[in-house]
Design an enzyme around this catalytic site. Sequence first.
Site, PDB file in Angstrom:
ATOM      1  N   HIS A  33      44.491  47.631  45.222  1.00 46.36           N
ATOM      2  CA  HIS A  33      43.778  47.270  43.987  1.00 46.36           C
ATOM      3  C   HIS A  33      44.750  46.949  42.861  1.00 46.36           C
ATOM      4  O   HIS A  33      44.455  47.164  41.680  1.00 46.36           O
ATOM      5  CB  HIS A  33      42.784  48.368  43.586  1.00 46.36           C
ATOM      6  CG  HIS A  33      41.609  48.432  44.522  1.00 46.36           C
ATOM      7  ND1 HIS A  33      40.521  47.609  44.407  1.00 46.36           N
ATOM      8  CD2 HIS A  33      41.389  49.177  45.626  1.00 46.36           C
ATOM      9  CE1 HIS A  33      39.660  47.858  45.378  1.00 46.36           C
ATOM     10  NE2 HIS A  33      40.177  48.808  46.149  1.00 46.36           N
ATOM     11  N   THR A  34      45.903  46.447  43.232  1.00 46.39           N
ATOM     12  CA  THR A  34      46.885  46.010  42.228  1.00 46.39           C
ATOM     13  C   THR A  34      46.966  44.487  42.170  1.00 46.39           C
ATOM     14  O   THR A  34      47.402  43.942  41.167  1.00 46.39           O
ATOM     15  CB  THR A  34      48.284  46.553  42.570  1.00 46.39           C
ATOM     16  OG1 THR A  34      48.504  46.359  43.973  1.00 46.39           O
ATOM     17  CG2 THR A  34      48.419  48.028  42.247  1.00 46.39           C
ATOM     18  N   ASP A  35      46.529  43.791  43.238  1.00 48.84           N
ATOM     19  CA  ASP A  35      46.767  42.323  43.255  1.00 48.84           C
ATOM     20  C   ASP A  35      46.023  41.610  42.130  1.00 48.84           C
ATOM     21  O   ASP A  35      46.578  40.743  41.458  1.00 48.84           O
ATOM     22  CB  ASP A  35      46.492  41.708  44.637  1.00 48.84           C
ATOM     23  CG  ASP A  35      45.075  41.835  45.166  1.00 48.84           C
ATOM     24  OD1 ASP A  35      44.263  42.560  44.554  1.00 48.84           O
ATOM     25  OD2 ASP A  35      44.787  41.206  46.219  1.00 48.84           O
ATOM     26  N   GLY A 120      34.650  43.642  58.760  1.00 54.07           N
ATOM     27  CA  GLY A 120      34.175  44.690  57.858  1.00 54.07           C
ATOM     28  C   GLY A 120      35.001  45.961  57.908  1.00 54.07           C
ATOM     29  O   GLY A 120      34.559  47.017  57.468  1.00 54.07           O
ATOM     30  N   SER A 124      40.985  42.274  56.768  1.00 52.60           N
ATOM     31  CA  SER A 124      41.011  40.884  56.301  1.00 52.60           C
ATOM     32  C   SER A 124      40.634  39.854  57.346  1.00 52.60           C
ATOM     33  O   SER A 124      41.307  38.832  57.509  1.00 52.60           O
ATOM     34  CB  SER A 124      42.390  40.534  55.734  1.00 52.60           C
ATOM     35  OG  SER A 124      42.599  41.263  54.595  1.00 52.60           O
ATOM     36  N   SER A 126      38.234  37.968  56.942  1.00 57.99           N
ATOM     37  CA  SER A 126      37.850  36.758  56.195  1.00 57.99           C
ATOM     38  C   SER A 126      39.060  35.910  55.830  1.00 57.99           C
ATOM     39  O   SER A 126      39.032  34.685  55.969  1.00 57.99           O
ATOM     40  CB  SER A 126      37.025  37.104  54.958  1.00 57.99           C
ATOM     41  OG  SER A 126      37.501  38.267  54.360  1.00 57.99           O
ATOM     42  N   ASP A 170      45.599  39.167  50.641  1.00 59.19           N
ATOM     43  CA  ASP A 170      45.261  38.998  52.052  1.00 59.19           C
ATOM     44  C   ASP A 170      45.639  37.605  52.551  1.00 59.19           C
ATOM     45  O   ASP A 170      46.239  37.439  53.618  1.00 59.19           O
ATOM     46  CB  ASP A 170      43.749  39.212  52.275  1.00 59.19           C
ATOM     47  CG  ASP A 170      43.275  40.526  51.690  1.00 59.19           C
ATOM     48  OD1 ASP A 170      44.121  41.373  51.353  1.00 59.19           O
ATOM     49  OD2 ASP A 170      42.044  40.700  51.575  1.00 59.19           O
TER      50      ASP A 170
HETATM   51  C1  GLA Z   1      40.485  43.523  49.311  1.00 57.33           C
HETATM   52  C2  GLA Z   1      40.822  42.230  48.589  1.00 57.33           C
HETATM   53  C3  GLA Z   1      42.303  42.182  48.188  1.00 57.33           C
HETATM   54  C4  GLA Z   1      42.701  43.469  47.446  1.00 57.33           C
HETATM   55  C5  GLA Z   1      42.236  44.703  48.228  1.00 57.33           C
HETATM   56  C6  GLA Z   1      42.500  45.974  47.487  1.00 57.33           C
HETATM   57  O1  GLA Z   1      41.141  43.550  50.545  1.00 57.33           O
HETATM   58  O2  GLA Z   1      40.560  41.120  49.430  1.00 57.33           O
HETATM   59  O3  GLA Z   1      42.544  41.053  47.389  1.00 57.33           O
HETATM   60  O4  GLA Z   1      42.204  43.474  46.143  1.00 57.33           O
HETATM   61  O5  GLA Z   1      40.860  44.644  48.529  1.00 57.33           O
HETATM   62  O6  GLA Z   1      43.865  46.177  47.344  1.00 57.33           O
END
Ligand code: GLA
Length: 397
Positions: A33-35, A120, A124, A126, A170
């Site tokens: 949750h830093t991106d 899910g 990633s 997606s 991702d």
């Molecule tokens: C998901 C989002 C990423 C990132 C993470 C948390 O995977 O696709 O962009 O924000 O949550 O780090």
Amino acid sequence: MNTEGLTRRFEKEFGSKPKVFTAPGRVNLIGEHTDYNDGFVLPCAIGFRTQVAIAPRDDRKLVLVSEDFSDRFEFDLGQFPRVRVGAWCDYILGVVSVLQAIEPIASGANVLMHGEVPIGSGLSSSAAVEVASALAFMSLNGTFFPMPQVAKLCQRAENTFVGARVGIMDQFVSCLGKAGHALRLDCRSLDFELVPIPDNVRLVICNTMVKHGHAGGEYNRRREECDEGVRILARWYPGIKALRDVSVEQLEKHAGDLPPTILKRCRHVVTENQRVMEGTEALFAGDVARFGDLMRESHRSLRDLYAVSSEELDIMVEAAEGLPGYWGGRMTGGGFGGCTVNLVNADDAAPFVREIKKRYHEKTGIDPDVYICAAADGASAELRARERDASSTPVLE
Ligand code: GLA
């Protein structure tokens, strides 16, 4: 399934020979949750890949078929949906729609997709579909954009078409990851460096089997909470554009000026950025023990401050403690379900898997999937190898 298998299925379905493009899922080691706060992340690509086979059609139709879903879709490139249709094809449609805005897609196409990335589960799937599709449609048009741009356009597809406000992590690592390495990315400048993971360490990914699909609203709420923190702190520090610009000292000085929830969210992001920096140094120094401790801290912060863990994730993280060869672990990805990532000595990985499955089942009654992974190549490495084989030279970087 290998590329030949998908090619044969494509030929059977559509009667022509396709080109096949692949892109991997990812696991994030630290920097959660830093991106979207313009901060730092340290993910790696993993061996689960999505393959997209494509061949041109004589008309302007887009026919989309998946090995993994029964529904088949047909669209006319001239009357393309503007927003998601609510099915697996949305990620491909999003990419096509973003590419179309840059240059028209040259012809209609038949597409067959096969995904190995568990859906899910926070690995990633997606991004893997988006990146493989972007490469497939770029090849249809005969244009290849540099890989960082591919990552950005895939992110745009997810933000604008699919409607998920995800960051760049991702898609970026799916494009540019490298075997044996994590990728430390500055999500503002997109500068990155490859950080070696010791050969004798495995990434053991434990799937809680609780899907994170319902989490979109919470994810967007966290983003808003971070933005709110920035708005308040900018009263004292006008140069601040994102939480990336805030130091721990600045935040603590104004702790009393922030609503308690906003303060907690900001504390997570600001300290998590520091953990990425410190973790990178630890890995460069081969200090896996220190890295493992930082992963534990990251998990506590995600659980207590950012509130994106879940009961099952906490149980899975706890279940790893004390097992032989375990260095550290945490929830990975957006949270609210999905997977944990654990650093484990290669020799201890198999018994670790057996024991953690047992412990998790005892506590939850759920049989988890557990995968022993190593950092894998992103899509660009494979494309480059293919170029070498074909001695053709589309520009990638
Ligand atoms: C998901 C989002 C990423 C990132 C993470 C948390 O995977 O696709 O962009 O924000 O949550 O780090």
